[in-house]
Motif scaffolding. Sequence first.
Motif, PDB file in Angstrom:
ATOM      1  N   ASN A  60      -3.683  69.827  81.246  1.00 30.50           N
ATOM      2  CA  ASN A  60      -3.111  71.156  81.081  1.00 30.50           C
ATOM      3  C   ASN A  60      -2.451  71.312  79.724  1.00 30.50           C
ATOM      4  O   ASN A  60      -2.573  72.352  79.067  1.00 30.50           O
ATOM      5  N   PHE A  61      -1.739  70.284  79.282  1.00 31.86           N
ATOM      6  CA  PHE A  61      -1.092  70.333  77.968  1.00 31.86           C
ATOM      7  C   PHE A  61      -2.139  70.483  76.868  1.00 31.86           C
ATOM      8  O   PHE A  61      -1.991  71.286  75.943  1.00 31.86           O
TER       9      PHE A  61
ATOM     10  N   LEU B 255      -5.172  71.712  77.204  1.00 27.48           N
ATOM     11  CA  LEU B 255      -5.794  73.028  77.322  1.00 27.48           C
ATOM     12  C   LEU B 255      -4.944  74.102  76.650  1.00 27.48           C
ATOM     13  O   LEU B 255      -5.472  75.008  75.998  1.00 27.48           O
ATOM     14  N   ASN B 256      -3.627  74.001  76.766  1.00 26.77           N
ATOM     15  CA  ASN B 256      -2.733  75.015  76.225  1.00 26.77           C
ATOM     16  C   ASN B 256      -2.492  74.867  74.731  1.00 26.77           C
ATOM     17  O   ASN B 256      -2.383  75.874  74.026  1.00 26.77           O
ATOM     18  N   PHE B 257      -2.407  73.644  74.233  1.00 31.13           N
ATOM     19  CA  PHE B 257      -1.989  73.441  72.855  1.00 31.13           C
ATOM     20  C   PHE B 257      -3.046  72.801  71.958  1.00 31.13           C
ATOM     21  O   PHE B 257      -2.866  72.754  70.739  1.00 31.13           O
ATOM     22  N   ALA B 258      -4.138  72.305  72.541  1.00 27.59           N
ATOM     23  CA  ALA B 258      -5.242  71.753  71.747  1.00 27.59           C
ATOM     24  C   ALA B 258      -6.559  72.138  72.404  1.00 27.59           C
ATOM     25  O   ALA B 258      -7.359  71.281  72.797  1.00 27.59           O
ATOM     26  N   PRO B 259      -6.824  73.449  72.542  1.00 30.43           N
ATOM     27  CA  PRO B 259      -7.997  73.902  73.305  1.00 30.43           C
ATOM     28  C   PRO B 259      -9.334  73.453  72.730  1.00 30.43           C
ATOM     29  O   PRO B 259     -10.271  73.195  73.479  1.00 30.43           O
ATOM     30  N   ALA B 260      -9.447  73.369  71.402  1.00 28.53           N
ATOM     31  CA  ALA B 260     -10.722  72.944  70.810  1.00 28.53           C
ATOM     32  C   ALA B 260     -11.056  71.512  71.225  1.00 28.53           C
ATOM     33  O   ALA B 260     -12.195  71.207  71.589  1.00 28.53           O
ATOM     34  N   ALA B 261     -10.056  70.628  71.176  1.00 32.08           N
ATOM     35  CA  ALA B 261     -10.274  69.235  71.583  1.00 32.08           C
ATOM     36  C   ALA B 261     -10.570  69.155  73.074  1.00 32.08           C
ATOM     37  O   ALA B 261     -11.406  68.359  73.518  1.00 32.08           O
ATOM     38  N   PHE B 262      -9.908  70.002  73.859  1.00 26.99           N
ATOM     39  CA  PHE B 262     -10.127  70.021  75.313  1.00 26.99           C
ATOM     40  C   PHE B 262     -11.576  70.379  75.625  1.00 26.99           C
ATOM     41  O   PHE B 262     -12.247  69.696  76.403  1.00 26.99           O
ATOM     42  N   HIS B 263     -12.089  71.444  75.016  1.00 28.14           N
ATOM     43  CA  HIS B 263     -13.451  71.891  75.308  1.00 28.14           C
ATOM     44  C   HIS B 263     -14.500  70.940  74.734  1.00 28.14           C
ATOM     45  O   HIS B 263     -15.630  70.892  75.233  1.00 28.14           O
ATOM     46  N   ALA B 264     -14.125  70.178  73.699  1.00 27.58           N
ATOM     47  CA  ALA B 264     -15.066  69.212  73.127  1.00 27.58           C
ATOM     48  C   ALA B 264     -15.366  68.065  74.090  1.00 27.58           C
ATOM     49  O   ALA B 264     -16.366  67.361  73.934  1.00 27.58           O
ATOM     50  N   GLU B 265     -14.514  67.868  75.105  1.00 31.84           N
ATOM     51  CA  GLU B 265     -14.695  66.779  76.065  1.00 31.84           C
ATOM     52  C   GLU B 265     -15.435  67.221  77.326  1.00 31.84           C
ATOM     53  O   GLU B 265     -15.531  66.470  78.296  1.00 31.84           O
TER      54      GLU B 265
ATOM     55  N   ILE C 215       3.289  78.387  81.474  1.00 35.92           N
ATOM     56  CA  ILE C 215       4.711  78.756  81.342  1.00 35.92           C
ATOM     57  C   ILE C 215       5.594  77.509  81.373  1.00 35.92           C
ATOM     58  O   ILE C 215       6.483  77.330  80.533  1.00 35.92           O
ATOM     59  N   VAL C 216       5.328  76.617  82.334  1.00 38.98           N
ATOM     60  CA  VAL C 216       6.141  75.409  82.471  1.00 38.98           C
ATOM     61  C   VAL C 216       6.014  74.509  81.246  1.00 38.98           C
ATOM     62  O   VAL C 216       7.017  74.013  80.710  1.00 38.98           O
ATOM     63  N   LEU C 217       4.792  74.299  80.776  1.00 41.14           N
ATOM     64  CA  LEU C 217       4.577  73.421  79.624  1.00 41.14           C
ATOM     65  C   LEU C 217       5.164  74.014  78.355  1.00 41.14           C
ATOM     66  O   LEU C 217       5.644  73.282  77.477  1.00 41.14           O
ATOM     67  N   GLY C 218       5.118  75.342  78.225  1.00 46.29           N
ATOM     68  CA  GLY C 218       5.761  75.980  77.079  1.00 46.29           C
ATOM     69  C   GLY C 218       7.248  75.709  77.072  1.00 46.29           C
ATOM     70  O   GLY C 218       7.841  75.401  76.032  1.00 46.29           O
TER      71      GLY C 218
END
Length: 452
Positions: A71-72, A74-84, A432-435
């Motif tokens: 989740n972290f 996805l929220n703050f490094a979406p490009a790296a998340f989708h690359a996996e 919201i929580v991670l922010g």
Amino acid sequence: MPNIWPPPLPTRETELEKALRLEEEREAKKISDEIDRAIERERQELRRNCMQEKILLLGQAESGKSTMLKNFQLNFAPAAFHAETEAWRAVIHLNLVHSVIFILDLLQGGTSHGEPDPKTSDPKDDHRLLRMRLTPLRQVEMILEKCLEVSSYDRSPSTDSDSSWDTGKASEISVRGGSGWKALVQSRKERHTRFSGQHELDNARQILEACRDDMVSLWEDPSIQEILREHGVALQEQPGFFLDQIQRIATVAYNPTPEDILRARLRTIGVEEHHVELETVPSEKVREWIFYDVGGHRGQRAAWAPFFEDVNAMIFLCSIAAFDQNLSEDHTVNRLVDSMKLWKTICSSSLLKNTTFILLLNKFDILKTKLESGIQFSDWFDSYTDSNESENVTSYLKGVFKGFHKECSSASRKRQLHVHATCAVDTTMMSIVLGSIRDVILFNTLQETNLI
């Protein structure tokens, strides 16, 4: 006369005076250069300290640590998340196959680990036909395990020396910390040669698609659901559950959604170090976050202590939905009680006395479903006397964990504690929580480095 720099050369000087002047200038430049280097070293050290946050993820197995980390990202490094995505597709398919094979073995009169089960009645003819038609899934299982480098040993009861295998659950996928399984899967896709295993992976997906309708028939069969209930098996409450998404997932063209990736189950053995480069806040001083995700089974907790030093924050996850479950490692120990004892131990650690504590009471959604189905929380915790509503139960548990934190923290410690009730697969809630968590950790770090 105003100061002029550099000063003009003397009009009249002897050779000796010139030599002395040049020597003094060289010495002055050497001192100046050393000062500049010292300033640069301090600046680089400050940058290194400021540019990294080190976070320790603790909690029982299946508490949601890996999901929180995804989740972290996805929220703050979406490009790296989708690359996996490619790597997670193999995990999701294997999660699905394990669930189906578990049911098939149960129908055969045992479990997925070959143990006989007297509860299972003689299979009906249509069940025998489904078992035969779904036999190719055994081959899919082997291909996917090979692709992910997951061996049968990694999923066996002997993985943890002090644990007994839970025969009421589908097999788990286990990877050892530092194995680099994501990069391995991605590199095979990029090379796409007959030596890389990609051809076998394509075949596995084709077999899955061919078996799709039979898998749907198996899961939707009322008699199958009754057999599962008789055995006390609730696959839909277990991590890595995708049997309700077979039509969408069991296709050659399937690409995982973020929600699929969050629900995928991959058990970590040992310590996994994750580096997350923040992409969404370019102006932020701290750009790299390092997460230490450690295995939560009892046999792996001894490896936690070395990571207690030099971390900015500790995030502890507790599955509050596990109040009516026992540990798979020890069937005499309640999971929620074990989490409370573990929390007390961590709160008592002197190595974490100046570390920010963040407590996530996770799986609130499953807790709510259980309580609404009629399961009484007070049957498991005699000290609870309020109504059987999820909000009241959560409030009670917040008080219990806060009390342990206060009790186990000495008066000299001014350690912060932040508590959140969460559902790790709810992307809106977790955003919201991670922010909020990120802001708290950043603020504390900047205060410590005197940057604010």
